[in-house]
Structure formats: structure tokens, C-alpha cells
Design an enzyme around this catalytic site. Structure first.
Site, PDB file in Angstrom:
ATOM      1  N   ARG A 221      12.730  35.783  57.856  1.00  0.00           N
ATOM      2  CA  ARG A 221      12.477  35.799  59.302  1.00  0.00           C
ATOM      3  C   ARG A 221      13.510  34.946  60.041  1.00  0.00           C
ATOM      4  O   ARG A 221      14.002  35.324  61.082  1.00  0.00           O
ATOM      5  CB  ARG A 221      11.073  35.280  59.606  1.00  0.00           C
ATOM      6  CG  ARG A 221      10.079  36.385  59.838  1.00  0.00           C
ATOM      7  CD  ARG A 221       8.764  35.828  60.308  1.00  0.00           C
ATOM      8  NE  ARG A 221       8.205  34.876  59.362  1.00  0.00           N
ATOM      9  CZ  ARG A 221       7.531  35.204  58.270  1.00  0.00           C
ATOM     10  NH1 ARG A 221       7.299  36.474  58.014  1.00  0.00           N
ATOM     11  NH2 ARG A 221       7.061  34.287  57.448  1.00  0.00           N
TER      12      ARG A 221
ATOM     13  N   ASP B  60      13.341  32.579  50.326  1.00  0.00           N
ATOM     14  CA  ASP B  60      14.217  32.602  51.511  1.00  0.00           C
ATOM     15  C   ASP B  60      15.442  31.705  51.409  1.00  0.00           C
ATOM     16  O   ASP B  60      16.382  31.861  52.182  1.00  0.00           O
ATOM     17  CB  ASP B  60      13.432  32.183  52.761  1.00  0.00           C
ATOM     18  CG  ASP B  60      12.334  33.159  53.116  1.00  0.00           C
ATOM     19  OD1 ASP B  60      12.418  34.318  52.671  1.00  0.00           O
ATOM     20  OD2 ASP B  60      11.393  32.760  53.821  1.00  0.00           O
TER      21      ASP B  60
ATOM     22  N   GLY C 216       4.284  31.065  50.572  1.00  0.00           N
ATOM     23  CA  GLY C 216       4.587  32.343  49.921  1.00  0.00           C
ATOM     24  C   GLY C 216       4.895  32.140  48.450  1.00  0.00           C
ATOM     25  O   GLY C 216       5.521  31.153  48.082  1.00  0.00           O
TER      26      GLY C 216
ATOM     27  N   THR D 239      10.719  29.060  47.257  1.00  0.00           N
ATOM     28  CA  THR D 239      10.645  30.101  48.290  1.00  0.00           C
ATOM     29  C   THR D 239      11.814  31.057  48.097  1.00  0.00           C
ATOM     30  O   THR D 239      12.916  30.617  47.780  1.00  0.00           O
ATOM     31  CB  THR D 239      10.681  29.517  49.723  1.00  0.00           C
ATOM     32  OG1 THR D 239      10.918  30.577  50.664  1.00  0.00           O
ATOM     33  CG2 THR D 239      11.782  28.482  49.898  1.00  0.00           C
TER      34      THR D 239
ATOM     35  N   ASP E 154       9.118  25.456  53.532  1.00  0.00           N
ATOM     36  CA  ASP E 154       9.210  24.394  54.544  1.00  0.00           C
ATOM     37  C   ASP E 154       7.839  24.010  55.106  1.00  0.00           C
ATOM     38  O   ASP E 154       7.607  22.830  55.391  1.00  0.00           O
ATOM     39  CB  ASP E 154      10.204  24.760  55.657  1.00  0.00           C
ATOM     40  CG  ASP E 154       9.818  26.026  56.393  1.00  0.00           C
ATOM     41  OD1 ASP E 154       9.002  26.800  55.861  1.00  0.00           O
ATOM     42  OD2 ASP E 154      10.342  26.239  57.496  1.00  0.00           O
TER      43      ASP E 154
ATOM     44  N   ARG F  45      -2.371  30.179  52.294  1.00  0.00           N
ATOM     45  CA  ARG F  45      -2.056  29.527  53.560  1.00  0.00           C
ATOM     46  C   ARG F  45      -3.350  28.816  53.970  1.00  0.00           C
ATOM     47  O   ARG F  45      -4.424  29.381  53.832  1.00  0.00           O
ATOM     48  CB  ARG F  45      -1.662  30.552  54.618  1.00  0.00           C
ATOM     49  CG  ARG F  45      -0.700  31.612  54.084  1.00  0.00           C
ATOM     50  CD  ARG F  45       0.701  31.453  54.592  1.00  0.00           C
ATOM     51  NE  ARG F  45       1.538  32.542  54.067  1.00  0.00           N
ATOM     52  CZ  ARG F  45       2.837  32.415  53.798  1.00  0.00           C
ATOM     53  NH1 ARG F  45       3.457  31.270  53.977  1.00  0.00           N
ATOM     54  NH2 ARG F  45       3.536  33.423  53.345  1.00  0.00           N
TER      55      ARG F  45
ATOM     56  N   ARG G 249       4.362  19.691  31.484  1.00  0.00           N
ATOM     57  CA  ARG G 249       4.826  19.183  30.180  1.00  0.00           C
ATOM     58  C   ARG G 249       5.564  17.863  30.322  1.00  0.00           C
ATOM     59  O   ARG G 249       5.457  16.996  29.457  1.00  0.00           O
ATOM     60  CB  ARG G 249       5.681  20.243  29.490  1.00  0.00           C
ATOM     61  CG  ARG G 249       4.818  21.461  29.148  1.00  0.00           C
ATOM     62  CD  ARG G 249       5.240  22.152  27.899  1.00  0.00           C
ATOM     63  NE  ARG G 249       4.197  23.086  27.493  1.00  0.00           N
ATOM     64  CZ  ARG G 249       4.409  24.241  26.891  1.00  0.00           C
ATOM     65  NH1 ARG G 249       5.642  24.617  26.618  1.00  0.00           N
ATOM     66  NH2 ARG G 249       3.393  24.998  26.537  1.00  0.00           N
TER      67      ARG G 249
ATOM     68  N   ASP H 292      15.777  28.741  52.479  1.00  0.00           N
ATOM     69  CA  ASP H 292      16.020  28.180  53.815  1.00  0.00           C
ATOM     70  C   ASP H 292      15.740  26.680  53.900  1.00  0.00           C
ATOM     71  O   ASP H 292      15.480  26.163  54.980  1.00  0.00           O
ATOM     72  CB  ASP H 292      15.177  28.936  54.859  1.00  0.00           C
ATOM     73  CG  ASP H 292      13.695  28.887  54.542  1.00  0.00           C
ATOM     74  OD1 ASP H 292      13.327  28.417  53.447  1.00  0.00           O
ATOM     75  OD2 ASP H 292      12.900  29.319  55.393  1.00  0.00           O
TER      76      ASP H 292
HETATM   77  P1  ATP Z   1       7.382  30.291  52.616  1.00  0.00           P
HETATM   78  O1  ATP Z   1       8.645  29.717  53.201  1.00  0.00           O
HETATM   79  O2  ATP Z   1       7.615  30.980  51.326  1.00  0.00           O
HETATM   80  O3  ATP Z   1       6.587  31.099  53.598  1.00  0.00           O
HETATM   81  P2  ATP Z   1       5.904  27.877  53.203  1.00  0.00           P
HETATM   82  O4  ATP Z   1       5.575  26.716  52.369  1.00  0.00           O
HETATM   83  O5  ATP Z   1       6.842  27.658  54.347  1.00  0.00           O
HETATM   84  O6  ATP Z   1       6.436  29.019  52.238  1.00  0.00           O
HETATM   85  P3  ATP Z   1       3.701  28.172  55.060  1.00  0.00           P
HETATM   86  O7  ATP Z   1       2.626  29.187  55.119  1.00  0.00           O
HETATM   87  O8  ATP Z   1       4.560  27.971  56.251  1.00  0.00           O
HETATM   88  O9  ATP Z   1       4.564  28.532  53.765  1.00  0.00           O
HETATM   89  O10 ATP Z   1       3.037  26.759  54.720  1.00  0.00           O
HETATM   90  C1  ATP Z   1       2.136  26.615  53.646  1.00  0.00           C
HETATM   91  C2  ATP Z   1       1.010  25.702  53.998  1.00  0.00           C
HETATM   92  O11 ATP Z   1       1.517  24.385  54.311  1.00  0.00           O
HETATM   93  C3  ATP Z   1       0.213  26.078  55.248  1.00  0.00           C
HETATM   94  O12 ATP Z   1      -0.727  27.076  54.975  1.00  0.00           O
HETATM   95  C4  ATP Z   1      -0.444  24.759  55.598  1.00  0.00           C
HETATM   96  O13 ATP Z   1      -1.555  24.496  54.774  1.00  0.00           O
HETATM   97  C5  ATP Z   1       0.657  23.765  55.245  1.00  0.00           C
HETATM   98  N1  ATP Z   1       1.377  23.423  56.475  1.00  0.00           N
HETATM   99  C6  ATP Z   1       2.354  24.145  57.097  1.00  0.00           C
HETATM  100  N2  ATP Z   1       2.739  23.566  58.249  1.00  0.00           N
HETATM  101  C7  ATP Z   1       2.002  22.441  58.377  1.00  0.00           C
HETATM  102  C8  ATP Z   1       1.899  21.405  59.359  1.00  0.00           C
HETATM  103  N3  ATP Z   1       2.658  21.405  60.465  1.00  0.00           N
HETATM  104  N4  ATP Z   1       1.001  20.409  59.143  1.00  0.00           N
HETATM  105  C9  ATP Z   1       0.239  20.398  58.035  1.00  0.00           C
HETATM  106  N5  ATP Z   1       0.264  21.346  57.093  1.00  0.00           N
HETATM  107  C10 ATP Z   1       1.121  22.354  57.237  1.00  0.00           C
END
Ligand code: ATP
Length: 326
Positions: free
Chosen positions: A177, A133, A16, A131, A108, A77, A30, A135
Site C-alpha cells: 500500500r 512489504d 499480516g 512483513t 510497523d 489485528r 530454541r 517497509d
Molecule cells: P503488516 O505490515 O504485514 O500489515 P503490521 O504489524 O504493520 O504488519 P498492523 O495490523 O498494522 O500490522 O499492526 C498489528 C497490530 O499491532 C495491530 O492489530 C495492533 O494490535 C497493534 N498496533 C498497531 N498500531 C498500533 C498503535 N498505534 N498502538 C498500539 N498498538 C498498535
């Protein structure tokens, strides 16, 4: 690893989007150039790493972006990266582009992917928590959280104007969430009556008690912040309407506007410091750590710890909200 020289760093944003990501991209770019290291910007997160959507950045490529929300690198994603074949393709892109190390900015999921990738291909990777969140374990704040908190607070202030005029009860649903940081702290900041958060069971009965005993006696309007993981504002409102038909109950779901907007000073400074720390960490031969800030000090948190998902809201914050909403 001792003689391993990093000549080129790849930087990407993933998951996100969050306000302040641009400040982090600017800082990584930089700081690398300051240290005579080349920087390659990878577009659309891991997707761009697999598909080779990459452009070398010079210092002017990150001019005039610190004040903008979103991410100039785009984010995505990417399910392919969750497969060994996808990650192998990503590694092949790195070899072809002569990228020696990565700085990944995201939540995460992004760090979970980075951890696997680093293990499989022995790639040096540093994470930056981006992020809204908040979290991730091991950092007091993530980039974007402060801005989102301020955005929510401003929205609730506006909702309060109309709530008071009509003597209404408002349920305001915010993002988060699995984490109630945004709901709880924006409730405190906006002077709301209660927060419904996933970390703590708030039964509808409890809310009803709150309303019976307090809200309508002394106040002519009430606002309850609801984290999207807490059961949903709409569902709660329906229950309250059934039991208190006299109340004028309204729901406002803030949605994506919480992600937008110019980053706060706090998030710009946090992102700038974390970007410098990320490149420094690579030069110090740190691997597979997320940059965090605890009590104003930079810390290095192993990916495995950062993503273990048990960052707790502080119980005293819940008390603060309860005491102040009498
Ligand atoms: P936010 O917390 O803001 O949603 P995020 O980094 O947790 O951000 P995700 O969509 O959960 O967002 O993860 C981003 C990308 O990281 C995924 O689209 C995927 O490419 C990669 N990713 C997530 N989980 C895994 C996993 N278990 N193994 C490999 N790649 C992963």
C-alpha cells in the site's frame, strides 16, 4: 536494569502473516532454551496476550515448521491493544504468566504497539521484522519479502506466457500500500516493462508515452507491475483502454497468494539469524530495538527509527528497470 534477570520470554506474531515467521519462532524458542530461558508462545498476536492464549513451548514444539509458510502461532489485528486498557490487560497477563520479556514478530504496526507498551510498562521487548512489504527502516530485508518476491516473479512468468501468445498488455497488481519494493524489484526480476509505485508519481500520460514509443514497436506483449498503493491496476487499465482502444488490456490482481508458500532459503536463514540475535539482544539488556540486517551484519534499530516510514526505494533500481525495458 542491571540486575534484571530474564527467566521467561514470550514470543508472538502479529499483523499480516509472512513466510519465514515460523523459522523465526523456531529460532527464538530454541535460542532461549539453549540459554536456559523458558519460552511461552502467545497465540494470535496481541489479542492472545490480552486474552491469555499462551502455551509454554519446548524445543520439539517447533520441530518440522521451518519449511512452512504462515505462522503456527496465528496472527491477528487487535484494536484493544491500541487502547491503554487493552495494554494494561496485556501487562497483567504477562505478570500472571511470569513472562519477563517479549519478542514480537511483525510489521510497523506491531512495532508501534510494542514501542508504546514498552514505554508504559517498562517491559523489555525486541522486535523482528516480519512483513512481505519490506517497509521497515534500518534493515535491508524483512522476513517474507524475498519469498513474496519469488512468488510474484513466478506468477508474472506465467502471465507472460499467455500475454505473449495473445499480444496483450497486462497490469499485474501486487501488495504494498505504501511501499513499492515488491512491485519494483519483481518487475526487474520478471523483465517487466514498468512498475507503478507509490513512492514515485507515474502519470497515466507517462505510461501512455512508454507504450506509444516503445512497447508496441518492438514487443508483442507488455507487463506493468502496479503496487496496490499506486492507484490500482484496474483504474490504470481503464484509462489506457479509453485512449488506446486497439490494445488488448488485461488486469491480474495477485492478492493473497503473495503471502503464501514455503519460505525461500534466504528468508529461512534471515529468520534464523534474527531469532538468535533477538534473544541475544535481550540477554545483553537491549530494549525496544528491532533486529535488522545491513550489509549482512546484524544491527539493532530503535523502534522509533524502524517505524518512521521513510525507507526509500533505490533510484538506481528505477533506472535499471527503465534501461532494460527498451
Ligand atoms: P503488516 O505490515 O504485514 O500489515 P503490521 O504489524 O504493520 O504488519 P498492523 O495490523 O498494522 O500490522 O499492526 C498489528 C497490530 O499491532 C495491530 O492489530 C495492533 O494490535 C497493534 N498496533 C498497531 N498500531 C498500533 C498503535 N498505534 N498502538 C498500539 N498498538 C498498535
Amino acid at each position: 536494569m542491571g540486575t534484571y534477570k530474564i527467566n521467561c520470554i514470550g514470543v508472538l506474531t502479529s499483523g499480516g502473516d509472512a513466510p519465514g515467521m515460523n523459522a523465526a519462532i523456531r529460532s527464538v524458542t530454541r535460542t532461549a532454551i539453549f540459554n536456559n530461558i523458558r519460552v511461552k508462545a502467545i497465540y494470535r498476536g496481541y489479542k492472545g496476550l490480552i486474552l491469555d492464549e499462551i502455551k509454554e513451548f519446548q524445543t520439539q514444539d517447533v520441530s518440522n515448521i521451518i519449511q512452512h509458510g504462515g505462522t503456527i502461532l496465528k496472527t491477528a489485528r487487535c484494536q484493544e491493544f491500541e487502547t491503554p486498557e487493552g495494554r494494561k490487560q496485556a501487562y497483567e497477563t504477562m505478570q500472571r504468566e511470569e513472562i519477563d520479556a517479549l519478542v514480537v514478530i511483525g510489521g510497523d504496526g506491531t512495532l508501534t504497539g510494542a514501542r508504546l507498551f514498552a514505554q508504559e510498562f517498562n517491559v523489555p521487548i525486541i522486535g523482528i521484522p516480519g512483513t512481505i512489504d519490506n517497509d521497515l527502516w534500518g534493515t535491508d530485508s524483512t522476513i517474507g519479502y524475498d519469498t513474496a518476491l519469488n512468488t510474484i516473479m513466478q506468477c508474472v512468468d506465467k502471465i507472460r506466457d499467455t500475454a505473449t501468445s495473445h499480444e496483450r498488455l497486462f497490469f499485474v497488481e501486487v501488495m504494498g500500500r505504501d511501499a513499492g519494493f515488491l512491485a519494483l524489484n519483481s518487475a526487474i526480476a520478471a523483465g517487466a516493462e514498468a512498475a507503478v509505485i507509490p513512492e514515485r508519481q507515474t502519470s497515466v500520460e507517462e505510461l501512455e508515452d512508454l507504450m506509444r514509443n516503445g512497447i508496441r514497436k518492438s514487443k508483442n506483449s507488455s507487463i506493468v507491475l502496479v503496487a496496490e498503493g499506486g492507484g490500482g491496476a484496474q483504474g490504470l487499465a481503464d484509462r489506457i483502454r479509453q485512449n488506446f482502444p486497439n490494445y488488448d488490456v488485461r488486469v491480474s490482481i495477485l492478492g493473497h497468494l503473495q503471502r503464501g508458500g514455503s519460505p525461500s532459503a534466504f528468508d529461512r536463514i534471515l529468520a534464523s539469524c534474527m531469532g538468535v540475535a533477538a534473544v541475544d539482544a535481550l540477554l545483553d539488556e537491549q530494549r525496544s530495538v528491532m533486529i535488522g540486517v545491513v550489509n549482512n551484519e546484524i544491527v539493532h534499530v530503535p523502534f522509533a527509527k524502524a517505524i518512521k516510514d521513510d525507507k526509500q526505494v533505490r533510484p538506481e533500481k528505477i533506472s535499471v528497470l527503465q534501461i532494460l525495458s527498451i
